[in-house]
Design an enzyme around this catalytic site. Structure first.
Site, PDB file in Angstrom:
ATOM      1  N   GLY A  62       0.854  -1.199   0.000  1.00  0.00           N
ATOM      2  CA  GLY A  62       0.000   0.000   0.000  1.00  0.00           C
ATOM      3  C   GLY A  62       0.884   1.241   0.000  1.00  0.00           C
ATOM      4  O   GLY A  62       2.116   1.156   0.180  1.00  0.00           O
ATOM      5  N   LEU A  63       0.236   2.361  -0.176  1.00  0.00           N
ATOM      6  CA  LEU A  63       0.971   3.625  -0.231  1.00  0.00           C
ATOM      7  C   LEU A  63       1.687   3.913   1.078  1.00  0.00           C
ATOM      8  O   LEU A  63       1.324   3.353   2.126  1.00  0.00           O
ATOM      9  CB  LEU A  63      -0.008   4.768  -0.508  1.00  0.00           C
ATOM     10  N   SER A  64       2.658   4.786   1.014  1.00  0.00           N
ATOM     11  CA  SER A  64       3.297   5.249   2.241  1.00  0.00           C
ATOM     12  C   SER A  64       2.214   5.939   3.096  1.00  0.00           C
ATOM     13  O   SER A  64       1.421   6.724   2.573  1.00  0.00           O
ATOM     14  CB  SER A  64       4.397   6.248   1.881  1.00  0.00           C
ATOM     15  N   GLY A  65       2.153   5.573   4.355  1.00  0.00           N
ATOM     16  CA  GLY A  65       1.151   6.178   5.233  1.00  0.00           C
ATOM     17  C   GLY A  65      -0.168   5.430   5.244  1.00  0.00           C
ATOM     18  O   GLY A  65      -1.118   5.828   5.925  1.00  0.00           O
ATOM     19  N   SER A  66      -0.255   4.335   4.502  1.00  0.00           N
ATOM     20  CA  SER A  66      -1.530   3.604   4.470  1.00  0.00           C
ATOM     21  C   SER A  66      -1.747   2.790   5.740  1.00  0.00           C
ATOM     22  O   SER A  66      -2.873   2.370   6.022  1.00  0.00           O
ATOM     23  CB  SER A  66      -1.596   2.696   3.243  1.00  0.00           C
TER      24      SER A  66
ATOM     25  N   LYS B 268       0.731   0.220   6.833  1.00  0.00           N
ATOM     26  CA  LYS B 268       1.352  -1.105   6.718  1.00  0.00           C
ATOM     27  C   LYS B 268       2.113  -1.472   7.988  1.00  0.00           C
ATOM     28  O   LYS B 268       1.896  -2.538   8.572  1.00  0.00           O
ATOM     29  CB  LYS B 268       2.333  -1.162   5.527  1.00  0.00           C
TER      30      LYS B 268
ATOM     31  N   SER C 266       6.124  -1.768  -2.019  1.00  0.00           N
ATOM     32  CA  SER C 266       6.149  -2.700  -3.172  1.00  0.00           C
ATOM     33  C   SER C 266       5.156  -2.232  -4.243  1.00  0.00           C
ATOM     34  O   SER C 266       4.136  -2.875  -4.478  1.00  0.00           O
ATOM     35  CB  SER C 266       5.875  -4.139  -2.748  1.00  0.00           C
TER      36      SER C 266
HETATM   37  N1  LIG Z   1      10.601   8.214  -3.072  1.00  0.00           N
HETATM   38  C1  LIG Z   1       9.987   7.505  -2.116  1.00  0.00           C
HETATM   39  N2  LIG Z   1       8.887   6.796  -2.396  1.00  0.00           N
HETATM   40  C2  LIG Z   1       8.280   6.098  -1.438  1.00  0.00           C
HETATM   41  N3  LIG Z   1       8.707   6.029  -0.169  1.00  0.00           N
HETATM   42  C3  LIG Z   1       9.819   6.716   0.170  1.00  0.00           C
HETATM   43  C4  LIG Z   1      10.492   7.489  -0.783  1.00  0.00           C
HETATM   44  N4  LIG Z   1      11.540   8.054  -0.172  1.00  0.00           N
HETATM   45  C5  LIG Z   1      11.522   7.669   1.112  1.00  0.00           C
HETATM   46  N5  LIG Z   1      10.482   6.853   1.324  1.00  0.00           N
HETATM   47  C6  LIG Z   1      10.219   6.193   2.608  1.00  0.00           C
HETATM   48  O1  LIG Z   1      10.627   4.839   2.408  1.00  0.00           O
HETATM   49  C7  LIG Z   1       9.625   3.944   2.766  1.00  0.00           C
HETATM   50  C8  LIG Z   1       9.335   2.971   1.655  1.00  0.00           C
HETATM   51  O2  LIG Z   1      10.252   1.998   1.603  1.00  0.00           O
HETATM   52  P1  LIG Z   1       9.892   0.631   0.946  1.00  0.00           P
HETATM   53  O3  LIG Z   1      11.109  -0.216   1.018  1.00  0.00           O
HETATM   54  O4  LIG Z   1       8.666   0.101   1.536  1.00  0.00           O
HETATM   55  O5  LIG Z   1       9.598   1.062  -0.574  1.00  0.00           O
HETATM   56  S1  LIG Z   1       9.561   0.182  -1.875  1.00  0.00           S
HETATM   57  O6  LIG Z   1       8.759  -0.990  -1.579  1.00  0.00           O
HETATM   58  O7  LIG Z   1      10.904  -0.189  -2.249  1.00  0.00           O
HETATM   59  O8  LIG Z   1       8.936   1.023  -2.898  1.00  0.00           O
HETATM   60  C9  LIG Z   1       8.387   4.738   2.998  1.00  0.00           C
HETATM   61  O9  LIG Z   1       7.954   4.280   4.217  1.00  0.00           O
HETATM   62  P2  LIG Z   1       6.429   3.865   4.535  1.00  0.00           P
HETATM   63  O10 LIG Z   1       5.788   5.150   4.867  1.00  0.00           O
HETATM   64  O11 LIG Z   1       6.579   2.928   5.662  1.00  0.00           O
HETATM   65  O12 LIG Z   1       5.873   3.166   3.394  1.00  0.00           O
HETATM   66  C10 LIG Z   1       8.780   6.181   3.017  1.00  0.00           C
HETATM   67  O13 LIG Z   1       8.758   6.664   4.329  1.00  0.00           O
HETATM   68  N1  LIG Z   2      -6.496   2.013  10.321  1.00  0.00           N
HETATM   69  C1  LIG Z   2      -5.984   3.210  10.638  1.00  0.00           C
HETATM   70  N2  LIG Z   2      -6.804   4.209  10.962  1.00  0.00           N
HETATM   71  C2  LIG Z   2      -6.312   5.421  11.256  1.00  0.00           C
HETATM   72  N3  LIG Z   2      -4.993   5.727  11.262  1.00  0.00           N
HETATM   73  C3  LIG Z   2      -4.126   4.765  10.950  1.00  0.00           C
HETATM   74  C4  LIG Z   2      -4.573   3.464  10.617  1.00  0.00           C
HETATM   75  N4  LIG Z   2      -3.485   2.707  10.324  1.00  0.00           N
HETATM   76  C5  LIG Z   2      -2.420   3.506  10.485  1.00  0.00           C
HETATM   77  N5  LIG Z   2      -2.798   4.734  10.870  1.00  0.00           N
HETATM   78  C6  LIG Z   2      -1.922   5.876  11.103  1.00  0.00           C
HETATM   79  O1  LIG Z   2      -1.397   6.228   9.824  1.00  0.00           O
HETATM   80  C7  LIG Z   2      -0.067   6.650   9.953  1.00  0.00           C
HETATM   81  C8  LIG Z   2       0.781   5.862   8.998  1.00  0.00           C
HETATM   82  O2  LIG Z   2       0.828   4.541   9.415  1.00  0.00           O
HETATM   83  P1  LIG Z   2       2.078   3.625   9.085  1.00  0.00           P
HETATM   84  O3  LIG Z   2       1.789   2.302   9.695  1.00  0.00           O
HETATM   85  O4  LIG Z   2       3.338   4.289   9.455  1.00  0.00           O
HETATM   86  O5  LIG Z   2       1.959   3.510   7.509  1.00  0.00           O
HETATM   87  P2  LIG Z   2       2.978   2.946   6.447  1.00  0.00           P
HETATM   88  O6  LIG Z   2       3.837   1.944   7.109  1.00  0.00           O
HETATM   89  O7  LIG Z   2       2.110   2.337   5.406  1.00  0.00           O
HETATM   90  O8  LIG Z   2       3.723   4.114   5.943  1.00  0.00           O
HETATM   91  C9  LIG Z   2       0.326   6.427  11.395  1.00  0.00           C
HETATM   92  O9  LIG Z   2       0.252   7.683  12.037  1.00  0.00           O
HETATM   93  C10 LIG Z   2      -0.720   5.517  11.943  1.00  0.00           C
HETATM   94  O10 LIG Z   2      -0.988   5.739  13.302  1.00  0.00           O
END
Ligand SMILES: Nc1ncnc2c1ncn2[C@@H]1O[C@H](COP(=O)(O)OS(=O)(=O)O)[C@@H](OP(=O)(O)O)[C@H]1O
Ligand SMILES: Nc1ncnc2c1ncn2[C@@H]1O[C@H](COP(=O)(O)OP(=O)(O)O)[C@@H](O)[C@H]1O
Length: 651
Positions: free
Chosen positions: A481-485, A487, A555
């Site tokens: 899923g997207l960053s911040g979703s 995971k 991913s």
């Molecule tokens: N350009 C760019 N795009 C997406 N994400 C970025 C980028 N730069 C840094 N980050 C931070 O790196 C985390 C993603 O790493 P991943 O290894 O999960 O990414 S990937 O699967 O290889 O695409 C991702 O963390 P999550 O928020 O946990 O997903 C981001 O915080």
């Molecule tokens: N189901 C949910 N409902 C509301 N907020 C959530 C939920 N899951 C995660 N969050 C919040 O979203 C933010 C991003 O979560 P995070 O697990 O770091 O996402 P990712 O790993 O995909 O980047 C965190 O602040 C977390 O507390």
């Protein structure tokens, strides 16, 4: 038939008939005024008054019976011996549509558009207008032309006319078919609006119309996904899936179907059987030399034929294994003979008195154990049925016996070198299948990547043994899923919840892995692929170790995730899509990265200027409930109940 335009004097002879049967006068309304002059003109020209009353959804039409019954078999039948008739639901014809149809009965002219064609076509079919100038034919020829150019408009009006639009003239399925041909998938928006019984009907018509069912599978899967299968009763879901004919699906779609959790179990079973038969057919086609095979084959014959190659393969494996065991036995016996020879010579200092060269001494007799040290038994011991080592080797008058008899068991093991004992264990102790694998591997040195001459080493303790120990099944839960979703957060929730049930998990988090194993990788597409590949490989090892591995990384590219799936045995890769819209993730922005990406300070950020490809079919989709995010507790429950139902939480 003369057009009515030619009539010069037109009097108003058309009138509303408020007293006409039900409904009450107050609910009656006037038919469209354009019909008045036409009916009047007809009355004048033929000096005949309107002589029938037709009530259509609250509107009264005073018309000429001969005009109506000459064109409509339905009205002909209904107006036999009576002068009034009511057309009301379930006959789905509105007063406005009926006015147009009546107009056609007088003038044989009609103005058809993509928006009114469905209603008029349905009315023509329901009224049986196949007589005379034939409105059915006129509408049919217009429909055929217009769906070639404007099917997206037509389908909209057809969907509002369901179910009659389908039951009378297959209008919706024909529109969809035309749009599939044109590569236009905008009909999906209309499909999603259909109640399940209408969709089921359209799907059943498509089942008959489409020669290949790949597109129908996509439509059904989309419908089940969008309306969420759990809103359907199981029978409804089964009925919908039954519209797919496995034999009309191409291979890759069939494989996708089998893995699609939205498909009904019954359908999946059928698909598996079909896949099996197709594979079998290809094998037979590839191997058989019979060219004239016209007679039908019974299921019994098919199954019998199928078991033949299976048995042959089994026999080959057992033979391989036996051959290998004999070879290693021979080798070890020669080794043993040499060692005994060597020690014997050494102890006696008499190279000429070589007992082992005598015929009798070629066979070893080990006495039944009194206090045997190594006995036949469990895994890891010498498990041959005939070998028992005692601390005495009986060979009367042989000095060798005296030497051996005075030794402790430890010395015996020294005397029979470890290598020999280990080899005997190998030759006798391992399961046939494992041994077979090893024997193959020994002869098959491979080159993998940049490495040459590498062997795969098999260990008798395998995944099943570890799973048994842990009372769970090793697998990978792949959170994408997207960053911040959410995971990482969900990964922790899952791990904690499974831990409290006594299940062993391990999290591979994208962020964390980039601190170590993947620290050399950037966020360029090829580095992301490598990141995912490495994590996929590690996840595979952890699953093989019997753990429930939770991989949590963006991913973003489908092919990378699919490649990881392909690394694992079937069913061991559980893809979970955390489907949270970009706006929500961006609003959360826990690390402030979206803000930086929007400001152009981070390039190639997923969702902003780098793509995220959602899974087309994955095991679990965790979606928002309307504008509300599904709670973490609920998401955890969904995943754990999937694991539970599918047997991952037991060995
Ligand atoms: N350009 C760019 N795009 C997406 N994400 C970025 C980028 N730069 C840094 N980050 C931070 O790196 C985390 C993603 O790493 P991943 O290894 O999960 O990414 S990937 O699967 O290889 O695409 C991702 O963390 P999550 O928020 O946990 O997903 C981001 O915080
Ligand atoms: N189901 C949910 N409902 C509301 N907020 C959530 C939920 N899951 C995660 N969050 C919040 O979203 C933010 C991003 O979560 P995070 O697990 O770091 O996402 P990712 O790993 O995909 O980047 C965190 O602040 C977390 O507390």
């Amino acid at each position: 038939m003369r057009a009515l335009k030619q009539f010069e004097t037109i009097e108003t002879i058309y009138e509303e008939e408020h007293s006409f049967s039900s409904p009450s006068p107050s609910s009656s309304s006037s038919p469209p005024s354009s019909l008045h002059p036409i009916v009047n003109a007809w009355s004048l020209h033929y000096t005949s008054e309107p002589n029938v009353l037709i009530l259509v959804q609250g509107t009264c039409f005073r018309l000429h019976q001969d005009r109506m019954i000459s064109q409509s078999s339905y009205l002909k039948q209904r107006l036999m011996g009576v002068s009034n008739v009511t057309i009301s639901p379930p006959l789905n014809i509105t007063a406005e549509t009926f006015a147009t149809v009546a107009d056609f009965c007088y003038t044989h002219k009609i103005h058809l558009t993509p928006s009114n064609i469905a209603a008029i076509k349905v009315a023509a079919e329901l009224l049986g207008m196949t007589e005379g100038e034939n409105l059915c034919e006129v509408t049919e020829s217009y429909f055929e032309r217009v769906i070639g150019v404007d099917a997206s408009l037509v389908i909209r009006s057809c969907v509002t006319m369901l179910p009659e639009a389908e039951t009378t003239a297959s209008l919706v399925s024909r529109c969809i078919e035309a749009m599939i041909w044109n590569g236009d998938v905008s009909f999906l928006d209309d499909v999603i609006e259909m109640p399940s019984q209408d969709f089921q009907m359209v799907a059943s018509y498509l089942n008959k119309r489409l020669p290949n069912h790949d597109a129908l599978y996509k439509i059904i899967d989309f419908y089940l996904k969008e309306i969420k299968c759990d809103k359907l009763r199981e029978e409804q879901q089964i009925d919908i899936c039954n519209n797919l004919d496995c034999s009309k699906l191409s291979h890759h779609i069939l494989v996708e179907c089998i893995q699609n959790p939205r498909m009904s179990l019954k359908f999946i079973m059928g698909a598996i059987l079909m896949e099996h038969l197709k594979t079998r057919d290809s094998l037979v086609a590839a191997t058989t030399t019979i060219t004239h095979k016209t007679e039908r084959t019974s299921l019994r014959q098919i199954l019998q034929q199928d078991t033949t190659p299976y048995h042959t393969t089994n026999i080959e494996e057992v033979m391989d294994s036996t051959y290998y065991r004999i070879q290693s036995l021979e080798k070890e016996l020669i080794d043993m003979k040499n060692h005994l020879q060597h020690h014997h010579d050494f102890m006696n200092g008499n190279k000429n008195n070589n007992v082992l060269n005598q015929e009798r001494s070629m066979s070893f007799h080990f006495e039944p154990p009194e206090d045997s040290k190594i006995q036949r038994g469990g895994r890891g011991s010498i498990s041959s049925s005939s070998f028992m080592l005692d601390n005495r080797i009986t060979k009367k008058h042989n000095k060798l016996e005296m030497f051996v008899a005075n030794k402790t068991s430890l010395e015996i093991t020294r005397f029979f070198p470890y290598k020999f004992i280990n080899s005997l264990k190998n030759a006798f102790g391992c399961r046939i299948q494992r041994q077979t694998k090893r024997s193959k591997n020994l002869s098959e040195k491979s080159s993998i990547g940049n490495s040459m001459n590498i062997l795969w080493h098999e260990c008798p303790i395998q995944k099943l043994d570890r799973e048994h120990l842990l009372q769970q099944k090793g697998c990978v839960i792949w959170l994408t899923g997207l960053s911040g979703s959410g995971k990482s957060t969900l990964a922790c929730f899952l791990s904690r919840s499974l831990h409290s049930r006594g299940k062993l998990t391990y999290i591979l988090d994208g962020d964390n892995m980039r601190h170590g194993l993947n620290r050399d990788l950037s966020f360029r597409a090829e580095d992301r692929s490598e990141n995912i590949r490495r994590i996929g490989e590690v996840a595979k090892l952890l699953a093989d170790a019997g753990l429930i591995c939770i991989a949590s990384l963006i991913s973003p590219y489908r092919k990378d995730r699919d490649a990881c799936r392909a690394l694992l045995p079937n069913g061991n890769f559980i893809e979970v899509f955390i489907d949270v819209p970009l706006e929500v993730c961006e609003a959360r922005d826990p690390k402030g990265l979206y803000k930086l990406a929007r400001a152009g300070k981070i390039k190639g950020f997923t969702g902003i200027d780098d793509p995220y490809e959602p899974p087309s079919s994955c095991e679990i989709v965790l979606q928002q409930q309307g504008s509300e995010c599904t709670s973490l507790g609920d998401m955890t429950k969904i995943v754990i109940s999937y694991l539970d139902k599918n047997g991952y939480l037991r060995a």
